[in-house]
Design an enzyme around this catalytic site. Structure first.
Site, PDB file in Angstrom:
ATOM      1  CB  THR A   1     -40.382  40.549  99.082  1.00  0.00           C
ATOM      2  OG1 THR A   1     -40.107  40.457 100.496  1.00  0.00           O
ATOM      3  CG2 THR A   1     -40.272  41.996  98.655  1.00  0.00           C
TER       4      THR A   1
ATOM      5  CG  HIS B   1     -41.211  23.181 114.625  1.00  0.00           C
ATOM      6  ND1 HIS B   1     -42.347  22.845 115.312  1.00  0.00           N
ATOM      7  CD2 HIS B   1     -41.429  24.411 114.124  1.00  0.00           C
ATOM      8  CE1 HIS B   1     -43.235  23.828 115.232  1.00  0.00           C
ATOM      9  NE2 HIS B   1     -42.692  24.791 114.504  1.00  0.00           N
ATOM     10  CG  ASP B   2     -34.562  18.319 114.552  1.00  0.00           C
ATOM     11  OD1 ASP B   2     -35.034  17.439 115.306  1.00  0.00           O
ATOM     12  OD2 ASP B   2     -33.395  18.288 114.121  1.00  0.00           O
TER      13      ASP B   2
ATOM     14  CB  VAL C   1     -37.920  20.154 120.785  1.00  0.00           C
ATOM     15  CG1 VAL C   1     -38.463  19.200 121.845  1.00  0.00           C
ATOM     16  CG2 VAL C   1     -38.962  21.225 120.463  1.00  0.00           C
TER      17      VAL C   1
ATOM     18  CD  GLU D   1     -40.237  16.731 117.958  1.00  0.00           C
ATOM     19  OE1 GLU D   1     -40.551  17.691 117.253  1.00  0.00           O
ATOM     20  OE2 GLU D   1     -39.221  16.686 118.645  1.00  0.00           O
TER      21      GLU D   1
ATOM     22  CG  ASP E   1     -42.736  39.305 103.258  1.00  0.00           C
ATOM     23  OD1 ASP E   1     -43.478  40.272 103.036  1.00  0.00           O
ATOM     24  OD2 ASP E   1     -41.526  39.277 102.990  1.00  0.00           O
TER      25      ASP E   1
END
Length: 242
Positions: free
Chosen positions: A164, A65-66, A69, A82, A161
């Site tokens: 695993t 995310h960092d 953007v 943010e 997931d």
């Protein structure tokens, strides 16, 4: 993979491979200025993952995310910016882990290790702890990156997931082949379209996925880094220096 990692990884691999790398970064940047930096980050991540197995995936997602953007500048860690952006509230996790590591680093190397680098290296060690993409350990680049502008949030990248959950592997792609993608946005990666062959390749060849993931993560870490005297090394990752 644990909660919150799978879709992030798919986007990193399928999108970041096409992203041009910029900046001059070095994986040995802190060897002289703060020799204990990487070990401190590693122990902080290990403790966090031991306490909460989902935290490893959350740190990887936070890094994504960092960087996507306006580049890897740790702006995602700024409180009131943010952190509180609509798509991030109640979604992103791991801010406290990074803050704790930053506090430890400030006690041994004051205003030396940037928040952006802490987040990048934390994501690297998260992958190592879960046993995947081992060549990231030496190839992940770090630099004197800084942390300035406010930037917007990304959409929800959470996924699960169940095959695993405690291993970093290619099960995300084998699930897609079985039409078991958790979200519609995941399953469309294998939907008689241009990404089908990539999904098949990663599902059948774990080494190919590991190699592609390593390349993509390094490229992502090179998106518009701030180096040298650009930006600032924050005393606290949640706020700019006063």
């Amino acid at each position: 993979m644990a909660m919150g990692s799978a879709s992030c990884i798919s986007l990193v691999v399928l999108v970041a491979l096409a992203t041009a790398a910029t900046g001059q970064l070095s994986s040995t940047f802190y060897d002289t200025s703060c020799p204990r930096a990487l070990a401190t980050i590693k122990s902080g991540v290990a403790a966090a993952v031991s306490s909460d197995p989902r935290m490893g995936a959350s740190l990887l997602r936070l890094h994504f995310h960092d960087c996507f953007v306006q580049g890897c500048d740790a702006s995602v860690l700024l409180s009131g910016m943010e952190q509180n952006a609509g798509p991030n509230v109640g979604s992103l996790r791991g801010f406290g882990v990074i803050d704790s590591i930053k506090t430890q680093l400030e006690s041994i190397c004051k205003q030396t290790v940037s928040c952006a680098d802490i987040l990048t290296v934390a994501a690297r060690f998260r992958t190592r702890i879960y046993g995947g993409a081992t060549n990231i350990n030496t190839a992940f680049a770090t630099s004197l990156k800084a942390n300035c502008p406010q930037s917007g949030g990304n959409g929800n990248l959470a996924n699960l997931d169940t095959t695993t959950p405690n291993t970093f592997d290619n099960a995300y792609y084998t699930n897609l082949l079985s039409q078991k993608g958790l979200l519609h946005s995941d399953q469309v990666l294998f939907n008689n379209d241009t990404t089908d062959n990539t999904v098949r390749n990663f599902a059948s060849n774990a080494a190919a996925f590991s190699s592609a993931f390593t390349t993509a993560m390094i490229k992502m870490g090179n998106i518009a880094p701030l180096t040298g005297t650009q930006g600032q090394i924050r005393l606290s990752c949640s706020k700019v220096n006063s």
